[in-house]
Write a protein that holds these residues in place. Structure first.
Motif, PDB file in Angstrom:
ATOM      1  N   ARG A  94       0.833  -1.202   0.000  1.00 13.51           N
ATOM      2  CA  ARG A  94       0.000   0.000   0.000  1.00 13.51           C
ATOM      3  C   ARG A  94       0.876   1.263   0.000  1.00 13.51           C
ATOM      4  N   ASP A  95       1.835   1.299   0.876  1.00 13.49           N
ATOM      5  CA  ASP A  95       2.760   2.428   0.910  1.00 13.49           C
ATOM      6  C   ASP A  95       4.109   1.947   0.400  1.00 13.49           C
ATOM      7  N   THR A  96       4.804   2.826  -0.275  1.00 17.29           N
ATOM      8  CA  THR A  96       6.131   2.464  -0.739  1.00 17.29           C
ATOM      9  C   THR A  96       7.137   2.838   0.338  1.00 17.29           C
ATOM     10  N   ARG A  97       7.546   1.844   1.109  1.00 19.18           N
ATOM     11  CA  ARG A  97       8.521   2.059   2.179  1.00 19.18           C
ATOM     12  C   ARG A  97       9.608   1.011   2.032  1.00 19.18           C
ATOM     13  N   LEU A 119      14.347   2.633   6.098  1.00 18.17           N
ATOM     14  CA  LEU A 119      15.133   2.227   7.258  1.00 18.17           C
ATOM     15  C   LEU A 119      16.492   1.727   6.789  1.00 18.17           C
ATOM     16  N   TYR A 120      17.502   2.110   7.555  1.00 20.11           N
ATOM     17  CA  TYR A 120      18.856   1.687   7.205  1.00 20.11           C
ATOM     18  C   TYR A 120      19.697   1.683   8.469  1.00 20.11           C
ATOM     19  N   ASP A 121      20.441   0.637   8.640  1.00 22.79           N
ATOM     20  CA  ASP A 121      21.393   0.577   9.747  1.00 22.79           C
ATOM     21  C   ASP A 121      22.446  -0.422   9.299  1.00 22.79           C
ATOM     22  N   GLU A 130      14.798  -9.257   7.264  1.00 26.65           N
ATOM     23  CA  GLU A 130      13.645 -10.095   6.906  1.00 26.65           C
ATOM     24  C   GLU A 130      12.466  -9.803   7.845  1.00 26.65           C
ATOM     25  N   ARG A 131      12.763  -9.683   9.150  1.00 22.50           N
ATOM     26  CA  ARG A 131      11.700  -9.430  10.123  1.00 22.50           C
ATOM     27  C   ARG A 131      11.052  -8.060   9.890  1.00 22.50           C
ATOM     28  N   ILE A 132      11.874  -7.052   9.655  1.00 19.51           N
ATOM     29  CA  ILE A 132      11.344  -5.701   9.419  1.00 19.51           C
ATOM     30  C   ILE A 132      10.476  -5.692   8.152  1.00 19.51           C
ATOM     31  N   ALA A 133      10.960  -6.340   7.102  1.00 22.90           N
ATOM     32  CA  ALA A 133      10.209  -6.364   5.839  1.00 22.90           C
ATOM     33  C   ALA A 133       8.849  -7.025   6.045  1.00 22.90           C
ATOM     34  N   ALA A 134       8.841  -8.131   6.773  1.00 20.92           N
ATOM     35  CA  ALA A 134       7.597  -8.892   6.951  1.00 20.92           C
ATOM     36  C   ALA A 134       6.622  -8.170   7.875  1.00 20.92           C
ATOM     37  N   THR A 135       7.111  -7.605   8.969  1.00 22.70           N
ATOM     38  CA  THR A 135       6.197  -7.019   9.946  1.00 22.70           C
ATOM     39  C   THR A 135       5.768  -5.607   9.564  1.00 22.70           C
ATOM     40  N   GLN A 136       6.598  -4.893   8.826  1.00 17.77           N
ATOM     41  CA  GLN A 136       6.264  -3.506   8.502  1.00 17.77           C
ATOM     42  C   GLN A 136       5.873  -3.311   7.035  1.00 17.77           C
ATOM     43  N   SER A 189      19.138  12.110   8.375  1.00 20.57           N
ATOM     44  CA  SER A 189      19.840  11.433   9.468  1.00 20.57           C
ATOM     45  C   SER A 189      18.996  10.345  10.106  1.00 20.57           C
ATOM     46  N   CYS A 190      17.724  10.660  10.397  1.00 23.09           N
ATOM     47  CA  CYS A 190      16.961   9.714  11.214  1.00 23.09           C
ATOM     48  C   CYS A 190      15.687   9.212  10.532  1.00 23.09           C
ATOM     49  N   ASN A 191      15.370   9.703   9.332  1.00 23.12           N
ATOM     50  CA  ASN A 191      14.237   9.185   8.546  1.00 23.12           C
ATOM     51  C   ASN A 191      12.882   9.744   8.996  1.00 23.12           C
ATOM     52  N   ALA A 192      12.851  10.582  10.039  1.00 19.61           N
ATOM     53  CA  ALA A 192      11.572  11.159  10.485  1.00 19.61           C
ATOM     54  C   ALA A 192      11.155  12.295   9.549  1.00 19.61           C
TER      55      ALA A 192
END
Ligand SMILES: [Zn+2]
Length: 253
Positions: A94-97, A119-121, A130-136, A189-192
């Protein structure tokens, strides 16, 4: 032993062994192998595939392969209209993230610059991505094809280019991002998100020279940093225009 024939189209050939590119070839399949299993065994991450035809019929990734099957595998189409056919992935996100892997910090910053939640770290292990992609519900950006073969990753983008500006252009073209870009609305810097801030409130927080030359400021909702349209901003705008053909809008407008 089951044997099927395969033909991969367009840029999917880049993932194949050279002798298999650009033409049909036969391959043995493990017992109870699915289309996803075989496509990835031949080197192509499933996230790069948009449509699979078996014997001329569109199928999903869970289709079991039978002896003599003819499998045609296509990437995302630009020109050819395939809407009547079933695509392997039913739902676009739905959203391109995005979540970018450790080697794509430059691309992550450029995507934030164009307003995309990224998100990047550089300490994220593969399991965490994988967890971030699946849950978010985020699209994974990587140059690691093995990462894209993970089960929990449904939407991903293998980045071919090496330089970050070219990577940005590649991702913009593949995902058709230009229309939804919102340059200078997100903190590098922080993506906000960035919000306009009253110059009176910003004044004590910026150097006197900046205060004298600028009357529009934005503040980051996350880290509180203040930004203005200085020379660095103008250089970023030129980069975005050159990469993406986006008419850069300032956050303050
Ligand atoms: Zn910030």
């Amino acid at each position: 032993m089951t044997q099927a024939t395969f033909r991969f189209y367009e840029e999917l050939n880049d993932f194949l062994a050279p002798e298999r590119r650009g033409h049909e070839f036969a391959s043995r399949c493990a017992r109870a192998a699915t289309t996803k299993h075989m496509i990835e065994a031949l080197g192509v991450p499933h996230t790069e595939v948009e449509l699979v035809l078996v014997n001329g019929e569109s199928v999903g990734f869970d289709r079991l392969l039978a002896d003599g099957d003819r499998v045609a595998v296509y990437p995302k189409f630009e020109a050819l209209d395939v809407t009547p056919l079933l695509r392997v992935r039913e739902q676009p996100l739905r959203d391109t993230r995005f979540v970018a892997d450790a080697h794509l910090g430059g691309l992550a910053h450029l995507l934030r610059m164009t307003g995309f939640d990224t998100l990047y770290d550089n300490h994220y292990p593969d399991d965490e991505i994988e967890r971030i992609a699946a849950t978010q519900g985020r699209i994974v950006l990587t140059r690691d094809r093995e990462l894209l073969k993970r089960r929990g990753i449904t939407h991903g983008c293998y980045v071919h280019a090496l330089r970050s500006e070219l990577q940005l252009r590649e991702v913009f073209q593949r995902l058709d991002l230009a229309r939804s870009a919102r340059p200078f609305t997100r903190c590098l810097s922080c993506n906000a998100l960035l919000r306009p801030i009253d110059p009176v409130l910003a004044a004590p927080l910026v150097p006197p020279r900046v205060r004298a030359q600028h009357d529009r400021f934005v503040a980051c909702e996350g880290c509180g940093r203040i930004f203005w349209e200085g020379s660095h901003w103008r250089r970023m705008r030129e980069t975005i225009d050159a990469c993406c053909g986006v008419q850069a809008l300032s956050a303050a407008q």
